[in-house]
Motif scaffolding. Sequence first.
Motif, short mmCIF file in Angstrom:
data_model
loop_
_atom_site.label_atom_id
_atom_site.label_comp_id
_atom_site.label_asym_id
_atom_site.label_seq_id
_atom_site.Cartn_x
_atom_site.Cartn_y
_atom_site.Cartn_z
N PRO A 1 -2.80 8.81 -0.20
CA PRO A 1 -2.62 7.36 -0.04
C PRO A 1 -1.14 6.97 0.13
N ALA A 2 -0.26 7.63 -0.60
CA ALA A 2 1.16 7.34 -0.46
C ALA A 2 1.66 7.71 0.93
N ILE A 3 1.16 8.81 1.47
CA ILE A 3 1.53 9.22 2.82
C ILE A 3 1.06 8.18 3.83
N ALA A 4 -0.17 7.68 3.66
CA ALA A 4 -0.68 6.66 4.57
C ALA A 4 0.17 5.39 4.50
N GLY A 5 0.60 5.04 3.29
CA GLY A 5 1.46 3.87 3.14
C GLY A 5 2.77 4.02 3.89
N GLU A 6 3.34 5.22 3.83
CA GLU A 6 4.58 5.49 4.55
C GLU A 6 4.35 5.50 6.06
N ALA A 7 3.18 5.97 6.47
CA ALA A 7 2.85 5.97 7.90
C ALA A 7 2.82 4.54 8.45
N ALA A 8 2.29 3.62 7.65
CA ALA A 8 2.24 2.22 8.09
C ALA A 8 3.64 1.66 8.31
N VAL A 9 4.60 2.13 7.55
CA VAL A 9 5.97 1.62 7.65
C VAL A 9 6.73 2.30 8.78
N ASN A 10 6.52 3.62 8.95
CA ASN A 10 7.41 4.41 9.81
C ASN A 10 6.81 4.90 11.12
N ALA A 11 5.51 4.74 11.33
CA ALA A 11 4.89 5.31 12.52
C ALA A 11 5.44 4.71 13.81
N SER A 12 5.73 5.57 14.77
CA SER A 12 6.11 5.12 16.11
C SER A 12 4.84 4.70 16.85
N LYS A 13 5.00 4.05 18.00
CA LYS A 13 3.84 3.68 18.80
C LYS A 13 3.07 4.91 19.23
N GLU A 14 3.80 5.96 19.57
CA GLU A 14 3.16 7.21 19.99
C GLU A 14 2.36 7.82 18.84
N ALA A 15 2.93 7.75 17.63
CA ALA A 15 2.24 8.30 16.47
C ALA A 15 0.97 7.52 16.17
N VAL A 16 1.02 6.20 16.30
CA VAL A 16 -0.17 5.38 16.08
C VAL A 16 -1.25 5.74 17.10
N THR A 17 -0.83 5.95 18.33
CA THR A 17 -1.78 6.35 19.38
C THR A 17 -2.44 7.67 19.03
N ARG A 18 -1.66 8.64 18.52
CA ARG A 18 -2.23 9.94 18.15
C ARG A 18 -3.22 9.80 17.01
N VAL A 19 -2.93 8.93 16.05
CA VAL A 19 -3.86 8.71 14.94
C VAL A 19 -5.18 8.13 15.46
#
Length: 232
Positions: free
Chosen positions: A108-126
């Motif tokens: 859950p902590a990792i997911a929280g950090e992903a919401a803050v730091n994810a690039s557009k490309e990273a969001v697309t990959r998710v």
Amino acid sequence: MLTRPESSERENAIAAMRAFIESSAYGPGDRLPAERELIGHLQISRTTLRKALDALEREGVIWRHVGKGTFVSGHSQDNGLGTIGSLAGIAQQLTPVRMMRARLCIEPAIAGEAAVNASKEAVTRVKLAMDRARRAQSWADYETQDDLFHRSVAEASDNILLISLFEQLNRVRRAVAVSTVIRNTDRPPEGHSSFLEHERIVAAITDRDSKAAYDAMRRHIGSVSARLFGEV
């Protein structure tokens, strides 16, 4: 100095097993083929194979679980978070429920950090990983795609330490989860609860809502634990 034939045979078998593991690209937590298959592949006797496996287990290259098989624990080099061999030892002492509780502490902590730091490309990959999991035609395919979904969330955190922590946790998870889950269908049903849970995680990351991403991942892992093991 003369070398006893049985000693030379054992050393050759150990070398052959090392080469087999490396050439077959087995990773930490992966299960090796059954003894009968190894005997045929390496062209050695069962006695010699077992002596080689005993030696490799003492060195921390593999570990064995009665009734489940032989697993790769990796070489003993330090990876910054302890040896892979020590991770295999941890896996042997963990119940599936305790493994899931560890996931509840970390992912859950990792997911929280992903919401803050994810690039557009990273969001697309998710998002792509989520879609592939939904389209899986078998449980084996789903589990592979689900693994990639969670890995894509970790990578979206853009934090090398968190990614490394996820990788270590995931290696232990694979070792603990082997043969512990029994499925009653050939593939995930259309209404599989994880599909909606994945969507909520992705939506929170896309919206840059760290708390919602944390909560969505925590609910997801808790739901999986309750469904598979009856408790959280």
